[in-house]
Design a protein around this motif. Sequence first.
Motif, PDB file in Angstrom:
ATOM      1  N   LEU A 171       0.067   4.417  -2.559  1.00 22.86           N
ATOM      2  CA  LEU A 171      -1.324   5.212  -2.349  1.00 22.86           C
ATOM      3  C   LEU A 171      -0.717   6.002  -1.261  1.00 22.86           C
ATOM      4  O   LEU A 171      -1.022   7.272  -1.354  1.00 22.86           O
TER       5      LEU A 171
ATOM      6  N   ARG B 122      -5.781   4.719  -7.584  1.00 25.84           N
ATOM      7  CA  ARG B 122      -5.160   5.591  -6.395  1.00 25.84           C
ATOM      8  C   ARG B 122      -5.287   6.856  -6.521  1.00 25.84           C
ATOM      9  O   ARG B 122      -5.521   7.354  -5.296  1.00 25.84           O
TER      10      ARG B 122
ATOM     11  N   TYR C  84       0.809  -1.206  -0.028  1.00 20.62           N
ATOM     12  CA  TYR C  84       0.197   0.007  -0.092  1.00 20.62           C
ATOM     13  C   TYR C  84       0.940   1.337   0.000  1.00 20.62           C
ATOM     14  O   TYR C  84       0.264   2.465   0.027  1.00 20.62           O
TER      15      TYR C  84
ATOM     16  N   HIS D 276      -8.324  -1.742   4.411  1.00 16.61           N
ATOM     17  CA  HIS D 276      -8.728  -2.512   3.099  1.00 16.61           C
ATOM     18  C   HIS D 276      -9.311  -3.694   3.557  1.00 16.61           C
ATOM     19  O   HIS D 276      -8.697  -4.573   4.436  1.00 16.61           O
TER      20      HIS D 276
ATOM     21  N   LEU E  85     -11.855   1.239   2.660  1.00 19.49           N
ATOM     22  CA  LEU E  85     -11.462   0.927   1.172  1.00 19.49           C
ATOM     23  C   LEU E  85     -12.156  -0.700   1.063  1.00 19.49           C
ATOM     24  O   LEU E  85     -11.359  -1.550   1.595  1.00 19.49           O
TER      25      LEU E  85
ATOM     26  N   PHE F 130      -6.151  -1.099  -4.676  1.00 20.65           N
ATOM     27  CA  PHE F 130      -5.972  -0.106  -3.805  1.00 20.65           C
ATOM     28  C   PHE F 130      -4.630  -0.328  -3.265  1.00 20.65           C
ATOM     29  O   PHE F 130      -3.820   0.610  -2.890  1.00 20.65           O
TER      30      PHE F 130
ATOM     31  N   THR G  14      -8.815   7.640  -5.313  1.00 19.43           N
ATOM     32  CA  THR G  14      -8.874   7.061  -3.860  1.00 19.43           C
ATOM     33  C   THR G  14      -8.014   8.236  -2.932  1.00 19.43           C
ATOM     34  O   THR G  14      -8.709   8.759  -1.829  1.00 19.43           O
TER      35      THR G  14
END
Length: 239
Positions: free
Chosen positions: A83, A227, A80, A130, A154, A207, A230
Motif C-alpha cells: 500500500l 489498496r 503494509y 490501521h 484505516l 489494507f 485506499t
Amino acid sequence: MNKKIKIALYIFLALIIFVGCFSIWYVNNYSHADPSVNAYLNGTENVSVEKVEKGLFLDGPGNDNALIFYPGAKIEYISYLPLFMDLANDGVDCFIVEMPGNLAFLGGNSADSIIGNGNYSYDGWYISGHSLGGVMASSYAVTHKDEINGLILLASYPVDDLGNMPVLSIYGSNDKTLNKETYDESKSLMDNNLTEYVISGGNHAQFGSYGNQSGDGIATISPENQRDQTEKAILDFIY
C-alpha cells in the motif's frame, strides 16, 4: 526456612516463569507478512526503502508531504509495504513504524523521533494507523496538533476529541472486525472535519498483506482493488 514459606516461594517463582513464558508466546504470536512482500524491501526504480530507527522509510519522488503509519495490533509491519510503496511512488513519502512487540500501544510516541529528526523536512506531516494502530495514531494527533496536518484512519476510530483536525476515515463494507457501534459513537470526536470513505466489498485485513484475520468478513474485491481505492482516497485527502 519453614515449609509454608518454601511453598509460597515455589508458587511465586512458578508464577514468574508462567508470566514470562506467556509474555514471550504472546509477543511472538502475530500475523506474518505474506512472503511476496519481501520483494518490496528492495525498493523500486522510483522508491527507495531504508531501514531506520523506528522502522522503514519509503522515499519516493515527492518532497512536500510525509505520512507516518502505525500498524495494526499483532501484525508484522512490513505487511503494509504494498500500500505505502504505491503512495510513496505517487508523491507522499512514508514511514512504516515497527512497533515493540507488534503492539502500537507500546510505541504510541514513535512519531516523535521521525518528525523531530533533522534529516527530514516536509511542509505537511500526516499520521495514519490501521485498527489499534489508528487508535494510537489519533491519540498522538490530539497531543501534537501543531505538527500534524491530518489524521488518516484505516478501519479505526479515535478515543479523544480531535477538534478541527482534518480526518480521513476509510473502512471496508464487509469489515467484521471493526466495532461499528464504537466507531459510530466516535464520530462526535471527529465530525468537525471528517471525510469518510467506505470501500464497497472491502474487509479489515486487506489494507495489509498478511492473509485472513480471525473474525473478519469475507472481501468481495481483490486486495489490489482495496489498496488502490485506499491510496486514491489518501491522495485526494492530502492534495
